[in-house]
Motif scaffolding. Structure first.
Motif, PDB file in Angstrom:
ATOM      1  N   TYR A 155      -9.105  -6.295  -0.787  1.00 19.40           N
ATOM      2  CA  TYR A 155      -8.592  -5.227  -0.260  1.00 19.40           C
ATOM      3  C   TYR A 155      -9.809  -4.766   0.563  1.00 19.40           C
ATOM      4  CZ  TYR A 155     -10.235  -3.189  -5.079  1.00 19.40           C
ATOM      5  OH  TYR A 155     -10.893  -2.607  -6.093  1.00 19.40           O
ATOM      6  N   HIS A 158      -6.312  -2.357   4.195  1.00 21.36           N
ATOM      7  CA  HIS A 158      -5.715  -3.598   4.725  1.00 21.36           C
ATOM      8  C   HIS A 158      -6.038  -4.175   3.485  1.00 21.36           C
ATOM      9  CE1 HIS A 158      -5.402  -7.442   6.866  1.00 21.36           C
ATOM     10  NE2 HIS A 158      -6.259  -7.803   5.618  1.00 21.36           N
ATOM     11  N   ILE A 159      -5.002  -5.047   2.752  1.00 21.59           N
ATOM     12  CA  ILE A 159      -4.552  -6.265   1.754  1.00 21.59           C
ATOM     13  C   ILE A 159      -3.958  -7.009   2.211  1.00 21.59           C
ATOM     14  CG2 ILE A 159      -3.955  -3.489   0.770  1.00 21.59           C
ATOM     15  CD1 ILE A 159      -1.518  -4.517  -0.050  1.00 21.59           C
ATOM     16  N   SER A 198       1.162  -0.891  -0.099  1.00 22.08           N
ATOM     17  CA  SER A 198       0.436  -0.201  -0.401  1.00 22.08           C
ATOM     18  C   SER A 198       1.201   0.869  -0.412  1.00 22.08           C
ATOM     19  CB  SER A 198      -1.032   0.162   0.764  1.00 22.08           C
ATOM     20  OG  SER A 198      -1.605   1.233   1.171  1.00 22.08           O
ATOM     21  N   THR A 254      -8.046   2.477  -0.443  1.00 20.53           N
ATOM     22  CA  THR A 254      -7.835   0.991  -0.600  1.00 20.53           C
ATOM     23  C   THR A 254      -6.938   0.553   0.182  1.00 20.53           C
ATOM     24  OG1 THR A 254      -6.995   1.360  -2.703  1.00 20.53           O
ATOM     25  CG2 THR A 254      -9.131   1.448  -2.984  1.00 20.53           C
ATOM     26  N   ILE A 278      -3.511   0.097  -4.237  1.00 22.37           N
ATOM     27  CA  ILE A 278      -2.270  -1.043  -4.243  1.00 22.37           C
ATOM     28  C   ILE A 278      -1.705  -1.213  -5.384  1.00 22.37           C
ATOM     29  CG2 ILE A 278      -2.355  -3.101  -4.238  1.00 22.37           C
ATOM     30  CD1 ILE A 278      -5.135  -3.106  -2.494  1.00 22.37           C
TER      31      ILE A 278
END
Length: 329
Positions: free
Chosen positions: A261, A251-252, A209, A248, A218
């Motif tokens: 995401y 959290h990925i 990120s 976005t 991302i």
């Protein structure tokens, strides 16, 4: 030390490119495809098993049998799973440590050295990585050997590669994503532009990120081709002059050709909710729509997406459920 170029809002956007990007956002899935399997935080998924924490217990949910097994662990958080092994941060002794649980034998062991209250373990095979006090550690649980491999935080592991965030290792740049090769013990800088954070790795793909603006966006890097592309949109301006993008990156996660995401903003890029991005098709799908300012923690394995509410942003949450979505349904 070089002051890297930073991303900023542009005065205008390319209407054509924005239009193409928005076409690739699919509609949300029906509620019938989403199942609530429990309550808690920090879910992770591997195969047919989902693990999550709920204060004083760790839950292990079997998707085939629809059974939920619990393990007592006061102060449990940040669980991860690989095959038949679980790992999580445990504070039942009053001091942070990592608990390692073997499912077939129902045995638990602990990693007690170089663990702090912010350590979040990641496991692949017999190797576990985590960070503590701005140092990154690697432990082989089959040989009980532990090594400091870098200066940084937020590590992730795939096979013999470890990626992590660092602001002190590369003298040419100030903030980087670094990759460590366990076999050769060599390190390379994967990303050094913007404000790269929370790197994740699967196969030859590294994602992170870029959080320089707002909640970030991302980026994915292919280690085999050395090519980098934006998965979601950086901060920009829509045709009406409204700011959008950079929403976005809280959290990925990545597995095979899928990236999941969270998006907590309703803007030109899309509605808030849980998304899946398919790297093969270049398409993002909104699988569950939330109100604005609800932050989730999606994870993915094959066709299963799981998520809970992000503990760092609980004010906007309506519940603390753990949810499961089957992409193949």
């Amino acid at each position: 030390m070089i002051n890297k170029g930073k991303l900023c809002s542009t005065a205008s956007a390319s209407v054509f490119l924005v239009f193409v990007f928005l076409i690739l956002i699919s509609v949300a899935a029906s509620a019938a495809q989403v199942t609530k399997i429990g309550t808690g935080y920090d879910p992770a998924v591997y195969g047919n098993k989902v693990v999550w924490a709920n204060g004083v217990v760790i839950h292990l949910y079997d998707m085939n049998n629809r059974t939920d097994t619990t393990f007592s662990s006061s102060g449990a958080s940040s669980p991860d799973i690989y095959d038949n092994k679980l790992v999580w941060r445990d504070e039942s002794s009053g001091t942070p440590r990592l608990a390692v649980y073997d499912i077939p034998t129902a045995t638990k062991s602990y990693i007690t050295q170089n663990v702090d209250q912010f350590s979040k373990p990641a496991i692949y095979g017999n190797r576990i990585v985590w960070s503590a006090n701005d140092s990154v550690y690697l432990r082989n649980i089959s040989t009980s050997t532990q090594t400091k491999i870098g200066n940084g935080s937020n590590p992730d592991i795939y096979n013999t590669k470890v990626v992590y965030y660092s602001y002190s290792e590369d003298p040419k740049v100030d903030i980087t994503i670094r990759m460590y090769d366990i076999d050769t013990k060599e390190k390379v800088t994967v990303a050094s532009y913007g404000d790269p954070n929370i790197p994740r790795i699967w196969g030859t793909k590294v994602i992170w990120s870029d959080a320089y603006n707002h909640q970030g966006y991302i980026v994915v890097y292919n280690t085999s081709t050395n090519k980098t592309i934006d998965v979601t949109h950086p901060l920009d301006t829509d045709p009406n002059g409204n700011e959008y993008g950079a929403s976005t990156g809280t959290h990925i996660a990545i597995q095979n050709d899928k990236i999941v995401y969270n998006k907590a903003v309703d803007d030109y890029e899309g509605k808030p909710g849980v998304y899946v991005y398919n790297m093969t098709t270049g398409q993002s799908t909104l699988v569950y729509n939330y109100p604005k300012e609800v932050y989730t923690t999606p994870e993915v394995y094959n066709n299963t997406v799981v998520w809970g509410i992000d503990k760092n942003y609980v004010n906007g949450a309506t519940d603390n459920g753990i949810y499961l979505y089957d992409l193949a349904a």
